[in-house]
Design an enzyme around this catalytic site. Structure first.
Site, short mmCIF file in Angstrom:
data_model
loop_
_atom_site.label_atom_id
_atom_site.label_comp_id
_atom_site.label_asym_id
_atom_site.label_seq_id
_atom_site.Cartn_x
_atom_site.Cartn_y
_atom_site.Cartn_z
N THR A 90 0.82 -1.21 0.00
CA THR A 90 0.00 0.00 0.00
C THR A 90 0.85 1.26 0.00
O THR A 90 0.46 2.28 -0.54
CB THR A 90 -0.92 -0.01 1.23
OG1 THR A 90 -1.78 -1.13 1.12
CG2 THR A 90 -1.76 1.23 1.32
N TYR A 129 -8.12 0.69 -3.97
CA TYR A 129 -6.84 1.02 -4.57
C TYR A 129 -6.15 -0.27 -4.96
O TYR A 129 -6.56 -1.36 -4.58
CB TYR A 129 -5.97 1.79 -3.58
CG TYR A 129 -5.50 0.92 -2.44
CD1 TYR A 129 -6.33 0.64 -1.37
CD2 TYR A 129 -4.24 0.32 -2.48
CE1 TYR A 129 -5.94 -0.20 -0.35
CE2 TYR A 129 -3.84 -0.53 -1.46
CZ TYR A 129 -4.69 -0.78 -0.40
OH TYR A 129 -4.30 -1.61 0.60
N THR A 136 1.52 -4.49 4.18
CA THR A 136 1.40 -4.77 5.61
C THR A 136 0.90 -6.19 5.91
O THR A 136 1.07 -6.66 7.03
CB THR A 136 0.45 -3.75 6.28
OG1 THR A 136 -0.81 -3.79 5.63
CG2 THR A 136 1.03 -2.36 6.22
N ASP A 137 0.28 -6.85 4.93
CA ASP A 137 -0.34 -8.15 5.22
C ASP A 137 0.66 -9.18 5.76
O ASP A 137 0.36 -9.91 6.71
CB ASP A 137 -1.01 -8.73 3.96
CG ASP A 137 -2.24 -7.94 3.55
OD1 ASP A 137 -2.61 -6.99 4.25
OD2 ASP A 137 -2.84 -8.30 2.52
N LYS A 149 0.22 -7.76 12.80
CA LYS A 149 -0.88 -6.93 12.30
C LYS A 149 -2.16 -7.36 13.02
O LYS A 149 -2.51 -8.54 13.00
CB LYS A 149 -1.01 -7.12 10.78
CG LYS A 149 -2.03 -6.20 10.14
CD LYS A 149 -2.03 -6.30 8.61
CE LYS A 149 -3.00 -5.29 8.02
NZ LYS A 149 -3.03 -5.31 6.55
N GLU A 156 -1.10 -28.82 29.64
CA GLU A 156 -2.34 -29.52 29.26
C GLU A 156 -2.06 -30.66 28.29
O GLU A 156 -2.79 -31.63 28.23
CB GLU A 156 -3.31 -28.52 28.61
CG GLU A 156 -4.26 -27.85 29.58
CD GLU A 156 -5.28 -27.00 28.86
OE1 GLU A 156 -6.37 -27.50 28.57
OE2 GLU A 156 -4.96 -25.83 28.57
N1 GLU Z 1 -2.75 -6.34 0.83
C1 GLU Z 1 -1.76 -5.40 0.45
C2 GLU Z 1 -0.37 -5.74 0.95
O1 GLU Z 1 -0.18 -6.32 1.98
C3 GLU Z 1 -2.11 -4.06 0.90
C4 GLU Z 1 -2.11 -3.95 2.37
C5 GLU Z 1 -1.06 -2.99 2.82
O2 GLU Z 1 0.02 -2.82 2.30
O3 GLU Z 1 -1.40 -2.39 3.82
O4 GLU Z 1 0.56 -5.37 0.27
#
Ligand code: GLU
Length: 364
Positions: free
Chosen positions: A50, A63, A129-130, A202, A321
């Protein structure tokens, strides 16, 4: 910089009056020469996400990730060029849902080369971010140098109103070039926080405050263009994994635990060639009887089985456990399933011994 130049003049031209010295302004060429000499050198490795995403308008959420090339990213934040001498390289331009082991190996090899050849003092990796947390942990386990490697992303595309990418990128370059980051190793910078690669995850699908370290909090806080560190993790790999000669990693799959789960997924993964299984278990890594039996059978046939938890925080504890010793399992401690998979893949490049693997999971 300006102050340093004045100091140089003051030492070299001591016969000049203070007034004369104070008004001496370096030419642009002199300034560039001074900056090049004294600024930390940072290489930005861009992978997409992103932070390099573009949308149709400033207000719409839709986007496409990985649209903006590295040159545009470098020009988007002119302030970072005052902090460091920056060069950029495009390693990939993908949404991080498409991140893969091939690109991890490529990144790791390039960063080790950068530090081995003294090409830079720090590296910044721009990333979706994924899967950012997985890449960060992989790099923290395979980069030999303790010089800063700062992973950074954004939750809003570069075309959005209140986009967070530019600020995050500036912060990442600041953290990478700050003297107090000298031996910080691999960290994640997002939303004015610095996190250890091992601990960060995340936690929210869309919020700009998505990255958290649920068990231990951030290592440092960013405010007013400065970073302050508060903690350092005691979990540091005693020996980094050497991936220089590897072009793939042993297959490790993740099995998700849920009520009334069947062992079918486990059987498919084993048939597909898995050398290790991470179980994202219930509560403290628990399973129902059929899943437990399938995992035990796998462990006893030589597949490394590591119990983690789907809960999102806390530790999975050994021999409480579940009788791990009898069933042949290791536990992931506080690593989440996706991080446990990264560590298990790397561990399996050197050993199949579940006791050695357990020791690695407790220490790394
Ligand atoms: N799903 C995309 C990725 O991980 C966009 C999410 C992001 O970068 O925040 O590249």
């Amino acid at each position: 910089m300006k102050r340093m130049f004045v100091l140089t003049l003051a030492l070299g031209l001591s016969f000049q009056s203070q007034a004369q010295i104070a008004t001496a302004t370096p030419t642009k060429a002199e300034m560039t020469k001074i900056q090049t000499k004294t600024q930390p050198r940072v290489i930005i490795l861009a992978t997409g996400g992103t932070i390099a995403g573009a949308g149709e308008s400033a207000t719409k959420a839709a986007y496409k990730a990985g649209q903006v090339p590295i040159d545009a990213l470098l020009n988007a934040v002119p302030e970072m060029h005052q902090l460091a001498k920056i060069e950029g390289e495009q390693v990939a331009n993908i949404g991080s849902q498409d991140m893969n082991i091939e690109t991890w190996l490529k990144l790791s090899k390039r960063i080790n080369q950068i530090f081995d050849n003294n090409e830079a003092d720090a590296v910044v990796v721009t990333h979706g971010t994924d899967t950012l947390e997985e890449t960060a942990y992989f790099l923290s386990l395979t980069i030999r140098s303790n010089k800063p490697v700062v992973l950074v992303g954004a939750m809003r595309p570069s075309t959005a109103m209140s986009q967070d990418g530019n600020r995050n990128l500036l912060d990442a370059v600041m953290v990478a070039s700050a003297p107090q980051s000298k031996n910080i190793g691999t960290v994640v910078v997002m939303n004015e926080l610095v996190f250890a690669a091992r601990d960060v995850t995340k936690t929210n699908t869309t919020s700009t405050a998505t990255f958290q370290s649920r068990n231990f909090g951030p290592l440092g806080l960013i405010y007013d263009g400065k970073v302050n560190y508060y903690y350092q993790s005691t979990h540091q790999p005693t020996k980094k994994f050497n991936v220089d000669k590897l072009d793939k990693l042993p297959q490790v799959d993740i099995v998700y635990g849920y009520a009334d789960a069947s062992p079918k997924a486990i059987e498919c993964m084993i048939a597909d060639g898995a050398k290790g299984l991470v179980y994202a278990g219930l509560g403290n890594g628990n399973f129902n009887a059929p899943v437990g039996a399938a995992l035990e059978k796998a462990a006893k046939s030589g597949i490394a089985v590591v119990r983690s938890a789907r809960a999102g925080s806390g530790r999975v504890t050994l021999n409480n456990e579940v009788n791990d010793a009898a069933m042949g399992f290791a536990v992931a401690d506080d690593l989440n399933p996706q991080k446990a998979r990264v560590l298990l893949m790397l561990s399996l490049t050197g050993t199949n011994d579940i006791k050695v693997i357990q020791d690695i999971f407790f220490k790394y």
